[in-house]
Design a protein around this motif. Structure first.
Motif, PDB file in Angstrom:
ATOM      1  N   GLU A 156      -0.368  -0.614  -4.994  1.00 14.79           N
ATOM      2  CA  GLU A 156       0.896  -0.852  -4.312  1.00 14.79           C
ATOM      3  C   GLU A 156       1.650   0.472  -4.164  1.00 14.79           C
ATOM      4  OE1 GLU A 156       3.007  -4.011  -6.216  1.00 14.79           O
ATOM      5  OE2 GLU A 156       1.344  -5.420  -6.055  1.00 14.79           O
ATOM      6  N   PHE A 157       1.815   0.907  -2.903  1.00 18.51           N
ATOM      7  CA  PHE A 157       2.388   2.222  -2.609  1.00 18.51           C
ATOM      8  C   PHE A 157       3.914   2.188  -2.523  1.00 18.51           C
ATOM      9  CE2 PHE A 157      -1.922   2.951  -1.641  1.00 18.51           C
ATOM     10  CZ  PHE A 157      -2.144   4.300  -1.419  1.00 18.51           C
ATOM     11  N   ASP A 158       4.439   1.288  -1.715  1.00 22.01           N
ATOM     12  CA  ASP A 158       5.859   1.209  -1.394  1.00 22.01           C
ATOM     13  C   ASP A 158       6.379   2.546  -0.845  1.00 22.01           C
ATOM     14  OD1 ASP A 158       5.945  -1.451  -1.868  1.00 22.01           O
ATOM     15  OD2 ASP A 158       6.668  -1.298  -3.914  1.00 22.01           O
ATOM     16  N   LEU A 159       7.323   3.199  -1.493  1.00 27.52           N
ATOM     17  CA  LEU A 159       7.956   4.392  -0.919  1.00 27.52           C
ATOM     18  C   LEU A 159       7.095   5.641  -1.013  1.00 27.52           C
ATOM     19  CD1 LEU A 159      11.545   3.948  -2.397  1.00 27.52           C
ATOM     20  CD2 LEU A 159      10.866   3.567  -0.031  1.00 27.52           C
TER      21      LEU A 159
ATOM     22  N   GLN B 256      -1.516  -1.800  -0.350  1.00 27.70           N
ATOM     23  CA  GLN B 256      -0.408  -2.500   0.295  1.00 27.70           C
ATOM     24  C   GLN B 256       0.927  -1.846  -0.050  1.00 27.70           C
ATOM     25  OE1 GLN B 256      -0.878  -6.506  -1.153  1.00 27.70           O
ATOM     26  NE2 GLN B 256       0.170  -6.118  -3.075  1.00 27.70           N
ATOM     27  N   SER B 257       1.908  -2.151   0.790  1.00 27.89           N
ATOM     28  CA  SER B 257       3.265  -1.659   0.546  1.00 27.89           C
ATOM     29  C   SER B 257       4.249  -2.603   1.205  1.00 27.89           C
ATOM     30  CB  SER B 257       3.451  -0.237   1.087  1.00 27.89           C
ATOM     31  OG  SER B 257       3.316  -0.223   2.504  1.00 27.89           O
ATOM     32  N   SER B 258       5.475  -2.635   0.689  1.00 27.60           N
ATOM     33  CA  SER B 258       6.532  -3.443   1.279  1.00 27.60           C
ATOM     34  C   SER B 258       7.572  -2.586   1.980  1.00 27.60           C
ATOM     35  CB  SER B 258       7.207  -4.294   0.198  1.00 27.60           C
ATOM     36  OG  SER B 258       7.742  -3.465  -0.821  1.00 27.60           O
ATOM     37  N   GLU B 259       7.492  -1.246   1.794  1.00 32.46           N
ATOM     38  CA  GLU B 259       8.444  -0.340   2.422  1.00 32.46           C
ATOM     39  C   GLU B 259       7.711   0.871   2.989  1.00 32.46           C
ATOM     40  OE1 GLU B 259      12.324   0.177   0.325  1.00 32.46           O
ATOM     41  OE2 GLU B 259      11.206  -0.622  -1.375  1.00 32.46           O
ATOM     42  N   GLU B 260       8.317   1.532   3.982  1.00 33.51           N
ATOM     43  CA  GLU B 260       7.726   2.750   4.536  1.00 33.51           C
ATOM     44  C   GLU B 260       7.768   3.870   3.506  1.00 33.51           C
ATOM     45  OE1 GLU B 260       9.670   3.984   8.073  1.00 33.51           O
ATOM     46  OE2 GLU B 260       9.191   2.166   9.202  1.00 33.51           O
ATOM     47  N   PRO B 261       6.712   4.696   3.424  1.00 36.55           N
ATOM     48  CA  PRO B 261       6.743   5.851   2.519  1.00 36.55           C
ATOM     49  C   PRO B 261       7.772   6.878   3.000  1.00 36.55           C
ATOM     50  CG  PRO B 261       4.804   5.933   3.926  1.00 36.55           C
ATOM     51  CD  PRO B 261       5.448   4.601   4.176  1.00 36.55           C
ATOM     52  N   LEU B 262       8.395   7.539   2.077  1.00 37.65           N
ATOM     53  CA  LEU B 262       9.426   8.528   2.425  1.00 37.65           C
ATOM     54  C   LEU B 262       8.856   9.666   3.252  1.00 37.65           C
ATOM     55  CD1 LEU B 262      11.291   8.679  -1.012  1.00 37.65           C
ATOM     56  CD2 LEU B 262      11.990   7.467   1.059  1.00 37.65           C
ATOM     57  N   SER B 263       7.575   9.983   3.062  1.00 39.62           N
ATOM     58  CA  SER B 263       6.951  11.091   3.780  1.00 39.62           C
ATOM     59  C   SER B 263       6.528  10.703   5.196  1.00 39.62           C
ATOM     60  CB  SER B 263       5.715  11.580   3.022  1.00 39.62           C
ATOM     61  OG  SER B 263       4.727  10.563   3.018  1.00 39.62           O
ATOM     62  N   GLY B 264       6.526   9.401   5.507  1.00 45.53           N
ATOM     63  CA  GLY B 264       6.082   8.937   6.814  1.00 45.53           C
ATOM     64  C   GLY B 264       4.618   8.571   6.865  1.00 45.53           C
ATOM     65  N   MET B 265       3.854   8.930   5.835  1.00 42.98           N
ATOM     66  CA  MET B 265       2.434   8.583   5.799  1.00 42.98           C
ATOM     67  C   MET B 265       2.063   8.110   4.402  1.00 42.98           C
ATOM     68  SD  MET B 265       0.703  12.359   5.975  1.00 42.98           S
ATOM     69  CE  MET B 265       1.825  12.824   7.292  1.00 42.98           C
ATOM     70  N   ALA B 266       0.952   7.360   4.310  1.00 46.40           N
ATOM     71  CA  ALA B 266       0.579   6.766   3.027  1.00 46.40           C
ATOM     72  C   ALA B 266      -0.564   7.520   2.339  1.00 46.40           C
ATOM     73  CB  ALA B 266       0.201   5.301   3.227  1.00 46.40           C
ATOM     74  N   ILE B 267      -1.669   7.763   3.050  1.00 43.83           N
ATOM     75  CA  ILE B 267      -2.822   8.457   2.467  1.00 43.83           C
ATOM     76  C   ILE B 267      -3.115   9.678   3.317  1.00 43.83           C
ATOM     77  CG2 ILE B 267      -5.260   8.303   1.835  1.00 43.83           C
ATOM     78  CD1 ILE B 267      -4.882   5.273   1.553  1.00 43.83           C
ATOM     79  N   ASP B 268      -3.119  10.842   2.702  1.00 44.10           N
ATOM     80  CA  ASP B 268      -3.259  12.107   3.436  1.00 44.10           C
ATOM     81  C   ASP B 268      -4.413  12.915   2.849  1.00 44.10           C
ATOM     82  OD1 ASP B 268      -2.640  14.047   5.320  1.00 44.10           O
ATOM     83  OD2 ASP B 268      -1.235  15.071   3.992  1.00 44.10           O
ATOM     84  N   PHE B 269      -5.482  13.118   3.644  1.00 40.37           N
ATOM     85  CA  PHE B 269      -6.610  13.952   3.226  1.00 40.37           C
ATOM     86  C   PHE B 269      -6.332  15.390   3.651  1.00 40.37           C
ATOM     87  CE2 PHE B 269      -8.483   9.705   3.595  1.00 40.37           C
ATOM     88  CZ  PHE B 269      -9.181   9.607   2.394  1.00 40.37           C
TER      89      PHE B 269
ATOM     90  N   ASN C 199       5.142  10.000  -5.733  1.00 42.99           N
ATOM     91  CA  ASN C 199       3.991  10.484  -4.979  1.00 42.99           C
ATOM     92  C   ASN C 199       2.864  10.844  -5.940  1.00 42.99           C
ATOM     93  OD1 ASN C 199       5.249  10.242  -2.481  1.00 42.99           O
ATOM     94  ND2 ASN C 199       6.094  12.302  -2.569  1.00 42.99           N
ATOM     95  N   LEU C 200       1.623  10.671  -5.471  1.00 45.29           N
ATOM     96  CA  LEU C 200       0.460  10.962  -6.306  1.00 45.29           C
ATOM     97  C   LEU C 200      -0.424  11.985  -5.603  1.00 45.29           C
ATOM     98  CD1 LEU C 200      -1.593   8.672  -8.503  1.00 45.29           C
ATOM     99  CD2 LEU C 200      -2.824   9.908  -6.730  1.00 45.29           C
ATOM    100  N   LYS C 201      -0.887  12.970  -6.352  1.00 48.43           N
ATOM    101  CA  LYS C 201      -1.763  14.004  -5.799  1.00 48.43           C
ATOM    102  C   LYS C 201      -3.079  14.025  -6.562  1.00 48.43           C
ATOM    103  CE  LYS C 201      -0.054  18.064  -4.879  1.00 48.43           C
ATOM    104  NZ  LYS C 201       0.504  19.438  -5.074  1.00 48.43           N
ATOM    105  N   VAL C 202      -4.197  13.912  -5.808  1.00 50.69           N
ATOM    106  CA  VAL C 202      -5.518  14.113  -6.401  1.00 50.69           C
ATOM    107  C   VAL C 202      -5.836  15.593  -6.234  1.00 50.69           C
ATOM    108  CG1 VAL C 202      -7.944  13.455  -6.380  1.00 50.69           C
ATOM    109  CG2 VAL C 202      -6.191  11.768  -5.769  1.00 50.69           C
ATOM    110  N   ALA C 203      -5.825  16.338  -7.318  1.00 51.16           N
ATOM    111  CA  ALA C 203      -5.901  17.792  -7.263  1.00 51.16           C
ATOM    112  C   ALA C 203      -7.286  18.275  -6.836  1.00 51.16           C
ATOM    113  CB  ALA C 203      -5.537  18.388  -8.625  1.00 51.16           C
ATOM    114  N   LEU C 204      -7.345  19.493  -6.366  1.00 51.56           N
ATOM    115  CA  LEU C 204      -8.603  20.131  -6.001  1.00 51.56           C
ATOM    116  C   LEU C 204      -9.553  20.115  -7.194  1.00 51.56           C
ATOM    117  CD1 LEU C 204     -10.161  21.822  -3.873  1.00 51.56           C
ATOM    118  CD2 LEU C 204      -9.114  23.859  -4.892  1.00 51.56           C
TER     119      LEU C 204
END
Length: 301
Positions: A59-62, A84-97, A41-46
């Motif tokens: 490429e996101f994948d999981l 793009q991704s070939s699998e669902e992310p473990l969190s259920g979502m891909a990009i979260d603002f 997982n990647l976090k863009v910090a405050l």
């Protein structure tokens, strides 16, 4: 090259640049170092800004991207950014603002934006490809979103969703606040635009204008205490044009404004799930494909 599933871009095998963890300062993902491959997982910090150049592939994948600072991803019409991704992310979502993410400022040209991107991201049935929290206000514009899973875009607060093409998946756009939804083409989804949930009864006054919604089961679904302004949309070839949930009039009685829409060639142009003589929906000044009231009445339930 691996073979892609229906509606998904091919996943290119490449060394690329591995990314994950926390981005704590200004960072640019360049075309030279593309593709960028999530390994966590990647976090863009405050306070941090992640800038993605035109033509970059991500490429996101999981994994998912959580934006607490600023995501500035602007491709061009001829050189879009690819998510793009070939699998669902473990969190259920891909990009979260997140709530702390910077709001888009049109005049200054700053804040969170995804523009001219081709998005082939999977999400779970209960998840979202792109989600924004109640205090977030991103802009998603001029994108092609091939939804494979839950919601293509879910906006809990404000934001601008405009000039996108959204296809596939469960719901195209979910609105739970005061977003502006304009000039999008939404087709072949289960639901085109959803206003509100029946479980939490959010209140909002979104603006929904000049969209084309076709070949869905329910084009515009309204529930809870949402009171949208819906005008100048074209809603055709759906099972249901306007679908009012039985909880659409929960709580207050502030009227919705629904006018100047082209609503025709649907199995039912209007479907109201609750029969109650106290409920009045003013849908004057819409075009139903005919001026004959008997024909209009046949597709209102």
């Amino acid at each position: 090259t691996c073979e892609a599933g229906p509606g998904l871009a091919p996943i290119q095998a490449s060394s690329g640049t591995e990314v994950g963890g926390i981005i704590s300062s200004g960072t640019t993902w360049t075309l030279k170092n593309s593709p960028y491959l999530f390994i966590d997982n990647l976090k863009v910090a405050l306070g941090a800004t992640l800038t993605i150049e035109p033509g970059v592939t991500v490429e996101f994948d999981l994994w998912m991207m959580q934006v607490k600072g600023t995501l500035y991803a602007r491709g061009t019409n001829n050189n879009p950014i690819i998510f793009q991704s070939s699998e669902e992310p473990l969190s259920g979502m891909a990009i979260d603002f997140e709530d702390s993410s910077s709001s888009w400022n049109q005049k200054a040209g700053t804040g969170c934006i995804i523009e001219y991107a081709e998005i082939y991201l999977k999400s779970s049935r209960s998840g979202s490809t792109i989600r924004s929290c109640p205090s977030a206000s991103p802009k998603i514009a001029n994108c092609i979103i091939h939804n494979s899973g839950g919601d293509a875009v879910c906006i809990h607060g404000e934001g601008v969703i405009s000039n996108n093409k959204i296809t596939g998946g469960y719901r195209g756009i979910v609105i739970l606040g005061n977003a502006i939804i304009s000039n999008n083409i939404i087709y072949e989804t289960e639901v085109g635009i959803t206003c509100g949930f029946i479980s939490s009864y959010p209140t909002g006054y979104p603006i929904i204008t000049e969209n084309l919604i076709m070949n869905t089961r329910r084009a515009i679904y309204i529930a809870g205490k949402m009171r949208p302004y819906i005008a100048n949309n074209t809603i055709v070839k759906n099972d249901f044009g306007f679908y009012f949930d039985k909880y659409s009039f929960y709580g207050d009685t502030i009227p919705m404004e629904i006018s100047y829409n082209n609503v025709h060639s649907n199995s039912y142009n209007v479907w109201m799930q609750k029969e109650d003589p106290r409920i009045t929906i003013d849908m004057t000044y819409n075009w139903w494909g005919t001026a004959k009231s008997s024909f209009i009445d046949q597709r209102i339930y």
